[in-house]
Scaffold this active site. Structure first.
Site, mmCIF file in Angstrom:
data_model
loop_
_atom_site.group_PDB
_atom_site.id
_atom_site.type_symbol
_atom_site.label_atom_id
_atom_site.label_comp_id
_atom_site.label_asym_id
_atom_site.label_seq_id
_atom_site.Cartn_x
_atom_site.Cartn_y
_atom_site.Cartn_z
ATOM 1 N N TYR A 183 0.846 -1.191 0.000
ATOM 2 C CA TYR A 183 0.000 0.000 0.000
ATOM 3 C C TYR A 183 0.886 1.248 0.000
ATOM 4 C CZ TYR A 183 -3.867 -3.133 1.314
ATOM 5 O OH TYR A 183 -4.805 -4.145 1.344
ATOM 6 N N SER B 21 -4.522 -14.133 0.984
ATOM 7 C CA SER B 21 -5.430 -13.144 0.399
ATOM 8 C C SER B 21 -5.563 -13.420 -1.091
ATOM 9 C CB SER B 21 -4.921 -11.720 0.616
ATOM 10 O OG SER B 21 -5.828 -10.771 0.069
ATOM 11 N N GLY C 154 -12.927 1.217 4.521
ATOM 12 C CA GLY C 154 -11.935 2.171 4.054
ATOM 13 C C GLY C 154 -12.573 3.548 4.067
ATOM 14 N N ARG D 52 -12.394 8.024 -5.761
ATOM 15 C CA ARG D 52 -11.169 7.266 -6.004
ATOM 16 C C ARG D 52 -11.049 6.814 -7.457
ATOM 17 N NH1 ARG D 52 -11.406 1.903 -2.365
ATOM 18 N NH2 ARG D 52 -11.553 3.535 -0.801
ATOM 19 N N PRO E 270 -16.048 -4.088 0.669
ATOM 20 C CA PRO E 270 -17.470 -4.402 0.869
ATOM 21 C C PRO E 270 -18.403 -3.442 0.143
ATOM 22 C CG PRO E 270 -16.592 -3.299 2.799
ATOM 23 C CD PRO E 270 -15.415 -3.611 1.910
ATOM 24 N N LEU E 271 -17.877 -2.267 -0.223
ATOM 25 C CA LEU E 271 -18.691 -1.289 -0.948
ATOM 26 C C LEU E 271 -18.285 -1.197 -2.419
ATOM 27 C CD1 LEU E 271 -18.863 1.539 1.753
ATOM 28 C CD2 LEU E 271 -20.620 -0.157 1.168
ATOM 29 N N GLN F 227 -8.292 -13.325 3.136
ATOM 30 C CA GLN F 227 -8.834 -11.986 2.897
ATOM 31 C C GLN F 227 -9.241 -11.850 1.428
ATOM 32 O OE1 GLN F 227 -7.163 -7.478 3.140
ATOM 33 N NE2 GLN F 227 -7.161 -8.626 5.058
#
Length: 331
Positions: A54, A152, A287, A228, A209-210, A178
């Site tokens: 990240y 993940s 987030g 974003r 999740p969104l 994940q």
């Protein structure tokens, strides 16, 4: 706040957690990070998610400095990192034993902690034997640098192989996975992964999740300039939702927004609560780039009671994407 076991492990994590992908080091500076982390912590969130990839480690530096400044007691929160994308050098990539170890040590320094509660293999590495990676993770646990390790975006087959290797060589198996999970992205979590919950007791710490903000409804009438989807480096995300398939999904979001309005909740709260309805989900990673976003998302727990069996059926009729159960041997 509700708390759930991390799969079959004894660790109990908050049903909602806070992650830093796209935000810390990109949209969130040190001052904002402290505000977001304090609000999350004071609201009962006890898990903060991060990764070496990240913003090339900058996200972990900001999170570590913010946690240190806030003086949070180390035995009251869990923090994670992920290993795979550490840099441009060949030895800074993948899941070799060397990179797994080096990335862990680097994450500890950036996050300003003595150990990682959760440490993930950020993606599968086809160039490294799974046994090498499992052993590397086991060694970090034996050294006290990591408490739980996981994966993940691995496949169910790869996770099964990791467990088989761990069992055969008396090593520590992965505890959690994940994956991406939301109303528009369900196949892996609700289909392919069904055997791993039953066979291994894996817990899920789900991301997006969104659907990168699509499920907030803010894209129902176009792409806002401050979203974003307009950030440099995330053109792929914009292209995903402006494609023909993306446009079809946006139409479903508009219908879900109308349903959410009918039952007296926002589409954001409906979407987050829907993820929490899955009993295999240990925590849903939020987030947020703004305090108002985080404060609003935290209220989604209250929407759980609104998702009655009747409402869940209406959601299914709108989505039309329920995964088929995987075929079992002998059937």
């Amino acid at each position: 706040m509700e708390y759930r076991r991390l799969g079959k492990a004894g660790l109990k994590v908050s049903a909602l957690s806070l992650g830093s992908w796209v935000t810390f080091g990109k949209q969130v500076d040190m001052s904002d990070a402290k505000t977001l982390l304090k609000t999350a912590y004071d609201s009962g969130i006890n898990f903060f998610d991060n990764a070496e990839g990240y913003e090339a480690g900058e996200s972990e530096k900001i999170m570590g400095a913010a946690i240190s400044h806030l003086g949070l007691a180390r035995d009251t929160f869990a923090v994670s990192s992920k290993v795979f994308w550490g840099g441009d050098h060949k030895m800074q990539m993948g899941l070799s034993a060397k990179h797994v170890r080096d990335a862990c040590d680097a994450a500890l320094l950036r996050l300003k902690v003595d150990y990682l509660d959760l440490y993930y293999c950020h993606r599968p590495d086809i160039d490294t034997p799974i046994e090498e990676t499992v052993r590397a993770m086991h060694n970090l646990i034996q050294q006290g640098k990591v408490t739980y390790w996981g994966t993940s975006e691995w496949s169910a087959q790869q996770i099964t192989e990791a467990h088989a290797v761990a069992r055969a060589h008396h090593l520590t198996p992965p505890t959690m996975e994940q994956p991406q999970y939301n109303l528009l992205h369900r196949d892996k979590v609700e289909g392919e992964f069904l055997p791993i919950y039953e066979n291994f007791g894996m817990g899920l710490t789900v991301w997006s999740p969104l659907a990168s903000g699509i499920l907030t409804g803010k894209y129902n009438d176009g792409i806002p300039d401050d979203s974003r989807l307009t950030l440099p480096g995330y053109e792929w995300l914009r292209d995903l939702w402006t494609s023909e398939d993306g446009k079809l999904k946006l139409e479903k979001v508009r219908q879900l927004s109308a349903l959410a309005n009918d039952i007296g909740v926002s589409i954001t709260h409906l979407s987050l609560a829907w993820c929490l309805k899955n009993p295999n989900v240990s925590t849903v990673i939020l987030g947020a780039s703004k305090l108002s976003q985080l404060e609003d998302n935290l209220q989604s727990i209250e929407a759980l009671e609104k998702l009655t069996p009747d409402v869940m059926e209406k959601i299914e009729s709108i989505l039309g994407n329920k995964p088929a159960a995987p075929e079992r041997f002998g059937q």
